[in-house]
Design a protein around this motif. Structure first.
Motif, PDB file in Angstrom:
ATOM      1  N   ASP A 367       0.836  -1.211   0.000  1.00  0.00           N
ATOM      2  CA  ASP A 367       0.000   0.000   0.000  1.00  0.00           C
ATOM      3  C   ASP A 367       0.865   1.252   0.000  1.00  0.00           C
ATOM      4  O   ASP A 367       0.521   2.259  -0.625  1.00  0.00           O
ATOM      5  CB  ASP A 367      -0.913   0.008   1.229  1.00  0.00           C
ATOM      6  CG  ASP A 367      -2.018  -1.025   1.137  1.00  0.00           C
ATOM      7  OD1 ASP A 367      -2.944  -0.808   0.347  1.00  0.00           O
ATOM      8  OD2 ASP A 367      -1.953  -2.047   1.843  1.00  0.00           O
ATOM      9  N   ALA A 368       1.990   1.183   0.700  1.00  0.00           N
ATOM     10  CA  ALA A 368       2.892   2.335   0.762  1.00  0.00           C
ATOM     11  C   ALA A 368       3.462   2.652  -0.615  1.00  0.00           C
ATOM     12  O   ALA A 368       3.598   3.820  -0.997  1.00  0.00           O
ATOM     13  CB  ALA A 368       4.016   2.071   1.748  1.00  0.00           C
ATOM     14  N   LYS A 369       3.788   1.625  -1.397  1.00  0.00           N
ATOM     15  CA  LYS A 369       4.331   1.848  -2.745  1.00  0.00           C
ATOM     16  C   LYS A 369       3.307   2.487  -3.670  1.00  0.00           C
ATOM     17  O   LYS A 369       3.648   3.293  -4.527  1.00  0.00           O
ATOM     18  CB  LYS A 369       4.822   0.523  -3.326  1.00  0.00           C
ATOM     19  CG  LYS A 369       6.097   0.002  -2.676  1.00  0.00           C
ATOM     20  CD  LYS A 369       6.571  -1.283  -3.330  1.00  0.00           C
ATOM     21  CE  LYS A 369       7.876  -1.768  -2.708  1.00  0.00           C
ATOM     22  NZ  LYS A 369       8.358  -3.029  -3.327  1.00  0.00           N
ATOM     23  N   VAL A 370       2.033   2.102  -3.507  1.00  0.00           N
ATOM     24  CA  VAL A 370       0.980   2.714  -4.317  1.00  0.00           C
ATOM     25  C   VAL A 370       0.924   4.221  -4.070  1.00  0.00           C
ATOM     26  O   VAL A 370       0.751   5.018  -5.000  1.00  0.00           O
ATOM     27  CB  VAL A 370      -0.386   2.063  -4.023  1.00  0.00           C
ATOM     28  CG1 VAL A 370      -1.517   2.842  -4.703  1.00  0.00           C
ATOM     29  CG2 VAL A 370      -0.396   0.612  -4.484  1.00  0.00           C
ATOM     30  N   LEU A 371       1.096   4.630  -2.820  1.00  0.00           N
ATOM     31  CA  LEU A 371       1.036   6.055  -2.488  1.00  0.00           C
ATOM     32  C   LEU A 371       2.161   6.839  -3.160  1.00  0.00           C
ATOM     33  O   LEU A 371       2.028   8.052  -3.372  1.00  0.00           O
ATOM     34  CB  LEU A 371       1.096   6.253  -0.978  1.00  0.00           C
ATOM     35  CG  LEU A 371      -0.186   5.917  -0.204  1.00  0.00           C
ATOM     36  CD1 LEU A 371       0.037   6.094   1.291  1.00  0.00           C
ATOM     37  CD2 LEU A 371      -1.342   6.795  -0.671  1.00  0.00           C
ATOM     38  N   LEU A 372       3.264   6.184  -3.494  1.00  0.00           N
ATOM     39  CA  LEU A 372       4.348   6.874  -4.180  1.00  0.00           C
ATOM     40  C   LEU A 372       3.938   7.299  -5.586  1.00  0.00           C
ATOM     41  O   LEU A 372       4.512   8.223  -6.157  1.00  0.00           O
ATOM     42  CB  LEU A 372       5.585   5.970  -4.256  1.00  0.00           C
ATOM     43  CG  LEU A 372       6.249   5.602  -2.926  1.00  0.00           C
ATOM     44  CD1 LEU A 372       7.441   4.693  -3.168  1.00  0.00           C
ATOM     45  CD2 LEU A 372       6.687   6.856  -2.171  1.00  0.00           C
ATOM     46  N   ALA A 373       2.950   6.598  -6.166  1.00  0.00           N
ATOM     47  CA  ALA A 373       2.495   6.910  -7.525  1.00  0.00           C
ATOM     48  C   ALA A 373       1.237   7.761  -7.535  1.00  0.00           C
ATOM     49  O   ALA A 373       0.713   8.091  -8.594  1.00  0.00           O
ATOM     50  CB  ALA A 373       2.236   5.611  -8.291  1.00  0.00           C
ATOM     51  N   THR A 374       0.740   8.126  -6.368  1.00  0.00           N
ATOM     52  CA  THR A 374      -0.525   8.852  -6.271  1.00  0.00           C
ATOM     53  C   THR A 374      -0.382  10.293  -6.752  1.00  0.00           C
ATOM     54  O   THR A 374       0.633  10.931  -6.535  1.00  0.00           O
ATOM     55  CB  THR A 374      -1.013   8.843  -4.808  1.00  0.00           C
ATOM     56  OG1 THR A 374      -1.145   7.496  -4.364  1.00  0.00           O
ATOM     57  CG2 THR A 374      -2.355   9.542  -4.671  1.00  0.00           C
ATOM     58  N   SER A 375      -1.433  10.804  -7.386  1.00  0.00           N
ATOM     59  CA  SER A 375      -1.485  12.213  -7.787  1.00  0.00           C
ATOM     60  C   SER A 375      -2.719  12.855  -7.166  1.00  0.00           C
ATOM     61  O   SER A 375      -3.578  12.174  -6.601  1.00  0.00           O
ATOM     62  CB  SER A 375      -1.537  12.342  -9.310  1.00  0.00           C
ATOM     63  OG  SER A 375      -2.793  11.901  -9.803  1.00  0.00           O
ATOM     64  N   THR A 376      -2.816  14.162  -7.296  1.00  0.00           N
ATOM     65  CA  THR A 376      -3.951  14.877  -6.706  1.00  0.00           C
ATOM     66  C   THR A 376      -5.282  14.396  -7.275  1.00  0.00           C
ATOM     67  O   THR A 376      -6.293  14.390  -6.573  1.00  0.00           O
ATOM     68  CB  THR A 376      -3.818  16.387  -6.955  1.00  0.00           C
ATOM     69  OG1 THR A 376      -3.619  16.623  -8.364  1.00  0.00           O
ATOM     70  CG2 THR A 376      -2.646  16.966  -6.195  1.00  0.00           C
ATOM     71  N   HIS A 377      -5.301  13.973  -8.543  1.00  0.00           N
ATOM     72  CA  HIS A 377      -6.571  13.569  -9.162  1.00  0.00           C
ATOM     73  C   HIS A 377      -7.138  12.309  -8.509  1.00  0.00           C
ATOM     74  O   HIS A 377      -8.349  12.068  -8.595  1.00  0.00           O
ATOM     75  CB  HIS A 377      -6.385  13.364 -10.667  1.00  0.00           C
ATOM     76  CG  HIS A 377      -7.632  13.597 -11.459  1.00  0.00           C
ATOM     77  ND1 HIS A 377      -8.262  14.828 -11.517  1.00  0.00           N
ATOM     78  CD2 HIS A 377      -8.386  12.772 -12.221  1.00  0.00           C
ATOM     79  CE1 HIS A 377      -9.335  14.747 -12.281  1.00  0.00           C
ATOM     80  NE2 HIS A 377      -9.436  13.503 -12.718  1.00  0.00           N
ATOM     81  N   TRP A 378      -6.275  11.533  -7.881  1.00  0.00           N
ATOM     82  CA  TRP A 378      -6.763  10.357  -7.164  1.00  0.00           C
ATOM     83  C   TRP A 378      -7.713  10.752  -6.037  1.00  0.00           C
ATOM     84  O   TRP A 378      -8.596   9.986  -5.666  1.00  0.00           O
ATOM     85  CB  TRP A 378      -5.591   9.564  -6.587  1.00  0.00           C
ATOM     86  CG  TRP A 378      -4.774   8.806  -7.569  1.00  0.00           C
ATOM     87  CD1 TRP A 378      -4.406   9.206  -8.828  1.00  0.00           C
ATOM     88  CD2 TRP A 378      -4.197   7.514  -7.388  1.00  0.00           C
ATOM     89  NE1 TRP A 378      -3.632   8.252  -9.436  1.00  0.00           N
ATOM     90  CE2 TRP A 378      -3.475   7.195  -8.569  1.00  0.00           C
ATOM     91  CE3 TRP A 378      -4.197   6.598  -6.337  1.00  0.00           C
ATOM     92  CZ2 TRP A 378      -2.777   6.003  -8.722  1.00  0.00           C
ATOM     93  CZ3 TRP A 378      -3.489   5.404  -6.488  1.00  0.00           C
ATOM     94  CH2 TRP A 378      -2.803   5.112  -7.670  1.00  0.00           C
ATOM     95  N   LEU A 379      -7.507  11.933  -5.459  1.00  0.00           N
ATOM     96  CA  LEU A 379      -8.366  12.372  -4.355  1.00  0.00           C
ATOM     97  C   LEU A 379      -9.797  12.581  -4.838  1.00  0.00           C
ATOM     98  O   LEU A 379     -10.760  12.201  -4.158  1.00  0.00           O
ATOM     99  CB  LEU A 379      -7.809  13.657  -3.735  1.00  0.00           C
ATOM    100  CG  LEU A 379      -6.453  13.514  -3.039  1.00  0.00           C
ATOM    101  CD1 LEU A 379      -5.924  14.886  -2.626  1.00  0.00           C
ATOM    102  CD2 LEU A 379      -6.562  12.602  -1.814  1.00  0.00           C
ATOM    103  N   ARG A 380      -9.956  13.188  -5.986  1.00  0.00           N
ATOM    104  CA  ARG A 380     -11.288  13.377  -6.577  1.00  0.00           C
ATOM    105  C   ARG A 380     -11.949  12.018  -6.813  1.00  0.00           C
ATOM    106  O   ARG A 380     -13.116  11.809  -6.443  1.00  0.00           O
ATOM    107  CB  ARG A 380     -11.141  14.142  -7.893  1.00  0.00           C
ATOM    108  CG  ARG A 380     -12.390  14.204  -8.785  1.00  0.00           C
ATOM    109  CD  ARG A 380     -12.067  15.036 -10.018  1.00  0.00           C
ATOM    110  NE  ARG A 380     -13.005  14.841 -11.102  1.00  0.00           N
ATOM    111  CZ  ARG A 380     -14.126  15.554 -11.277  1.00  0.00           C
ATOM    112  NH1 ARG A 380     -14.450  16.482 -10.403  1.00  0.00           N
ATOM    113  NH2 ARG A 380     -14.909  15.332 -12.321  1.00  0.00           N
ATOM    114  N   HIS A 381     -11.197  11.092  -7.417  1.00  0.00           N
ATOM    115  CA  HIS A 381     -11.746   9.764  -7.690  1.00  0.00           C
ATOM    116  C   HIS A 381     -12.038   8.995  -6.396  1.00  0.00           C
ATOM    117  O   HIS A 381     -13.015   8.255  -6.320  1.00  0.00           O
ATOM    118  CB  HIS A 381     -10.763   8.956  -8.541  1.00  0.00           C
ATOM    119  CG  HIS A 381     -10.642   9.447  -9.945  1.00  0.00           C
ATOM    120  ND1 HIS A 381     -11.709   9.943 -10.655  1.00  0.00           N
ATOM    121  CD2 HIS A 381      -9.565   9.519 -10.783  1.00  0.00           C
ATOM    122  CE1 HIS A 381     -11.309  10.292 -11.875  1.00  0.00           C
ATOM    123  NE2 HIS A 381     -10.009  10.045 -11.975  1.00  0.00           N
ATOM    124  N   THR A 382     -11.183   9.183  -5.404  1.00  0.00           N
ATOM    125  CA  THR A 382     -11.389   8.486  -4.130  1.00  0.00           C
ATOM    126  C   THR A 382     -12.683   8.939  -3.472  1.00  0.00           C
ATOM    127  O   THR A 382     -13.490   8.115  -3.012  1.00  0.00           O
ATOM    128  CB  THR A 382     -10.198   8.745  -3.185  1.00  0.00           C
ATOM    129  OG1 THR A 382      -9.005   8.234  -3.780  1.00  0.00           O
ATOM    130  CG2 THR A 382     -10.417   8.074  -1.840  1.00  0.00           C
TER     131      THR A 382
END
Length: 429
Positions: A367-382
């Motif tokens: 899960d920690a590695k996924v967060l390294l690839a996260t962008s701001t647009h993920w917040l909208r989708h989340t």
């Protein structure tokens, strides 16, 4: 024609481009552009000046409302012109189906000399004039954000350098190439400069396009990842008030389904505290989004606590007053009316990185590695993905700013995939 890169960038950035009068062909502060285009017109492509004029007119006509749109069409128009002149030796007005096919082959597999290993400015200012950046190229090979962060843990940042031989064009980018070229040729046909638009026919028969239905879901955080992002940032803000801004950014983007552009300061819009307003017992936010459209976004009661604490950290009382003119996101520089998209993304990334460290420490390495690839647009989708089961689709669609319910349904309703995964999870070998 030679495939060595001997060209120069053709168009300046958004603001100086539109500061120049439409009737003026070449910018006076970049004499290298005029020299280069004239050299092409005097040599392999006599129509180069007309090509340049119509491409410049296309950008002026189609892209004035949005800097992001301008950047996308500028990149493709510029790359197409340079290929047509320097490699194919032909005017864009004379291109036929087989010529466009050759260009697509080129874009999929460009020569190394046309590929940069980092993003560079097109022009550098020297002695009051702009000169082409010698390191700029029409293509760029990049490491993914996750790859770069993984490498930074083991080697110094200065030693991280992608290999131009690893360039690969994503399917999404290839589709954008077809789309952008088609819009360009529609304009050229409308102006009676080109005889037709062959892009659709080339796209239909292209061997490079892949129909992919294997992973069409939106990028979003899991409930656990979001909990770590929110709690890690909130705890950091409790210790250091500077982090209140980070906390507010991730909370507002997730809770109100905002794009980073809708929080950023732009030439035609600067978000204010007064964009939050109350109607009877309900709070709303005015978002200025795609297509220069404003929309009302409903504000959940739970989010108001984050709005209050952010305002308190800035010396503002309670909730926003009617028409309050304070910038929504304060800049460290007092003369700035807000934050640019890049700064907002950087502050959100600080929150993602902090949460990633905490998840790795607690044993959630994947899960920690996924967060390294996260962008701001993920917040909208989340936010939308978490709310889709508890809100009416029409209400969620309105807050997201989707023009059609089908868009919301396609992006956020994945009942079939969930059922299929559940039924297949316990299969035995």
């Amino acid at each position: 024609m030679s495939q060595c890169f001997k060209a120069v960038p053709l168009f300046d950035s958004y603001r100086p481009f539109y500061a120049l009068k439409r009737s003026i062909l070449f910018p006076e502060d970049i004499p290298a552009v005029k020299t280069f285009v004239n050299s092409i017109a005097d040599g392999p492509v006599p129509e180069a000046i007309d090509d340049y004029w119509h491409a410049k007119d296309f950008l002026w006509s189609k892209c004035r409302r949005s800097e992001a749109t301008y950047n996308a069409f500028r990149s493709e128009s510029e790359r197409f012109l340079l290929w047509a002149w320097c490699i194919h030796g032909k005017s864009v007005a004379l291109m036929k189906k087989r010529d466009i096919e050759a260009y697509i082959d080129f874009v999929v597999n460009p020569p190394k000399s046309w590929i940069a290993v980092r993003v560079c400015r097109r022009f550098e200012s020297k002695s009051g004039q702009k000169k082409p950046n010698q390191n700029w190229r029409p293509f760029v090979v990049k490491l993914s954000k996750a790859e770069r962060k993984e490498l930074m843990r083991s080697i110094p940042d200065t030693a991280i350098k992608p290999d131009s031989g690893n360039y690969a064009l994503a399917q999404k980018s290839l589709r954008e190439v077809f789309s952008n070229l088609s819009v360009l040729y529609n304009h050229l046909v409308e102006e009676d400069y080109a005889f037709g638009n062959a892009i659709a026919a080339v796209k239909k028969a292209s061997p490079h396009l892949i129909v992919d239905v294997s992973n069409n879901s939106v990028k979003r955080l899991s409930a656990l990842q979001w909990e770590y992002v929110l709690e890690s940032t909130r705890m950091k803000a409790d210790q250091d008030p500077i982090w209140e801004r980070n906390l507010f950014i991730i909370a507002v983007m997730k809770s109100l389904y905002l794009r980073v552009s809708e929080l950023s300061c732009r030439p035609n819009w600067s978000p204010k505290m007064g964009d939050f307003f109350r109607e009877e017992d309900d709070w709303w936010f005015i978002a200025f989004g795609k297509g220069n459209k404003k929309r009302k976004v409903s504000v959940p009661v739970d989010f108001l606590d984050y709005l209050r604490r952010y305002r308190l950290s800035r010396g503002l009382d309670g909730l926003p007053a009617v028409g309050e003119s304070s910038p929504l996101l304060h800049s460290m520089r007092k003369h700035n009316p807000g934050l640019r998209a890049r700064t907002i993304a950087m502050l959100a990334q600080e929150a993602f990185d902090l949460a990633s460290e905490n998840m790795a420490r607690d044993g959630f390495e994947d899960d920690a590695k996924v967060l390294l690839a996260t962008s701001t647009h993920w917040l909208r989708h989340t936010g939308a993905s978490m709310d889709v089961d508890t809100r009416a689709l029409k209400d969620l669609s309105a807050d997201l700013g989707h023009g059609k319910l089908s868009t919301t349904d396609k992006e956020y309703v994945h009942a079939d995939d969930k059922e299929r995964a559940a039924s297949g999870r316990m299969r035995r070998v």
